[in-house]
Design an enzyme around this catalytic site. Structure first.
Site, short mmCIF file in Angstrom:
data_model
loop_
_atom_site.label_atom_id
_atom_site.label_comp_id
_atom_site.label_asym_id
_atom_site.label_seq_id
_atom_site.Cartn_x
_atom_site.Cartn_y
_atom_site.Cartn_z
N HIS A 46 -9.91 1.22 0.02
CA HIS A 46 -9.62 2.01 1.21
C HIS A 46 -10.87 2.00 2.09
CE1 HIS A 46 -6.27 3.67 -1.12
NE2 HIS A 46 -5.87 4.33 -0.04
N GLU B 65 -10.23 3.56 7.49
CA GLU B 65 -9.09 4.41 7.83
C GLU B 65 -9.58 5.50 8.78
OE1 GLU B 65 -5.58 7.13 5.74
OE2 GLU B 65 -7.30 6.50 4.54
N ASP C 246 2.27 4.25 2.62
CA ASP C 246 1.14 5.04 2.14
C ASP C 246 1.62 6.18 1.23
OD1 ASP C 246 -1.53 5.62 1.81
OD2 ASP C 246 -1.77 6.65 3.72
N HIS D 143 1.14 4.95 -2.49
CA HIS D 143 0.64 5.74 -3.61
C HIS D 143 1.80 6.31 -4.41
CE1 HIS D 143 -3.67 5.90 -2.37
NE2 HIS D 143 -3.12 5.58 -1.20
N HIS E 49 0.85 -1.20 0.00
CA HIS E 49 0.00 0.00 0.00
C HIS E 49 0.88 1.25 0.00
CE1 HIS E 49 -4.04 1.90 1.05
NE2 HIS E 49 -3.18 2.92 1.08
N HIS F 230 -5.88 -0.01 4.96
CA HIS F 230 -5.91 0.53 6.33
C HIS F 230 -6.76 -0.37 7.23
CE1 HIS F 230 -3.75 4.11 5.05
NE2 HIS F 230 -4.60 4.22 4.06
#
Length: 359
Positions: free
Chosen positions: A213, A216, A295, A17, A15, A237
């Site tokens: 997602h 979170e 992340d 980005h 995970h 998450h």
């Protein structure tokens, strides 16, 4: 003397980005090449502008992207470059397999009404973006020996993109794209946007892997919807799953994989800023299936070593748990079965483990 790393062995990251993992130096360089004016004068000032210093909110966290994405989005050379450099950076962190996620539409700078920037030179299509990222990741993999694949993100606030995204997943499924994701504001009612559900139904029908997602900053109901309606195979998450004990127990039994991001969860306000109260401790104690991830390392001014350090220092993680976490990450990755087994085997060898205990 160099500081000893919490876990200086091969790792898997699921995970992260791509557009949250760009080098500040690259942003500055691209801006100069494109003749665009930076809001600050130096690389260090740009780093400060793009990163959070203290625990905040997810809204503040996401606002940081507006400071640098105008320089990258829509530029062919920049998009391929950030993908290539991403693999190099992950290789330096000891990552042997990584799944990078991004929105093709945001990187294309296409039809993005809520984002306050203008295209500076000819529009790219989302399809061209995926092709450029694939090229960059592939060249990076050859150069740095870290296997890299990508996940394409739907955005909750832009449902009209979702069917495009699943079609791109299908088109490039044999050229680096391994899954679909749904990112953005969890508190938006996805039932009001049937396009997301339609895209995920097409993913199930077409055999495209699925992550979402959820949990979170949102409640357990978002996780439940991700699993039951969108048929998610992994949860991005997922910390607030523990607020619904029945759901949490069910997902433990189903071996659902949680893509956790310790430092991110503190800085976005998703979890208590006191790491000793983090849901990850519960995950560890219950032997849940989860991974440790960065992340958005640019926005967090962080790296994967720091996430491992936090887990060791504040959450009681041991060498054995780090090994278990990475083997679970490998088993839960979206590679084809043969490549997945090869990845698990590679970790087992690196950890000196008897292979049958890894499966």
């Amino acid at each position: 003397m160099a500081e000893e790393l919490a876990f200086n062995k091969p790792k898997v990251e699921l995970h992260v980005h791509l557009d949250g993992a760009i080098r500040v130096e690259t942003i500055v360089d691209v801006a100069e090449r494109r003749g665009m004016t930076l809001p600050v004068a130096t690389v260090e000032e740009m780093r400060d502008l793009c990163s959070l210093k203290n625990p905040s909110t997810l809204t503040e966290f996401l606002s940081k992207f507006n400071h640098y994405m105008p320089f990258i989005a829509g530029d062919r050379e920049a998009i391929k470059r950030i993908a290539y450099e991403f693999v190099e950076d992950k290789a330096k962190e000891g990552v042997i397999y990584v799944e990078a996620r991004y929105s093709p539409h945001l990187l294309a700078n296409r039809d993005v009404e809520p984002i306050p920037w203008e295209q500076k030179e000819g529009d790219l299509t989302p399809d061209e973006v995926v092709n450029l990222v694939n090229q960059g990741l592939n060249e990076g993999e050859k150069a740095f020996k870290t296997k890299a694949r990508s996940i394409l993100c739907c955005m909750r606030h832009m449902p009209k993109w979702s069917m495009d995204v699943i079609e791109l997943c299908k088109k490039y499924r044999n050229d680096g794209v391994v899954a679909i994701d749904l990112a953005g504001d969890e508190l938006m009612d996805t039932k009001a946007y049937p396009e997301h559900k339609q895209a995920y139904e097409e993913a199930v029908k077409s055999g495209v892997h699925r992550t979402v997602h959820a949990g979170e900053v949102g409640p357990p109901s978002v996780v439940k919807e991700a699993v039951e309606v969108l048929k998610a195979e992994r949860i991005g998450h997922g910390y607030h799953t523990t607020d619904d004990q029945a759901l949490y127990r069910r997902l433990l039994e189903e071996n659902m994989h949680f893509e956790t991001c310790p430092i991110s969860s503190r800085m976005t306000g998703a979890c208590d800023p006191d790491f000793t109260k983090h849901p990850l401790i519960r995950f560890r104690e219950d032997k849940a299936n989860y991974s440790l991830n960065t992340d958005d390392p640019l926005v967090l001014n962080s790296n994967l070593h720091k996430d491992y350090e936090v887990a060791k220092k504040f959450m009681g993680f041991t060498e054995e748990e780090f090994q278990r976490v990475n083997i679970n990450a490998a088993k839960s990755c979206f590679l084809p079965e043969k490549e997945k087994r090869e990845l698990v085997h590679q970790l087992c060898e690196a950890y000196g483990m008897v292979e049958h205990t890894c499966f």
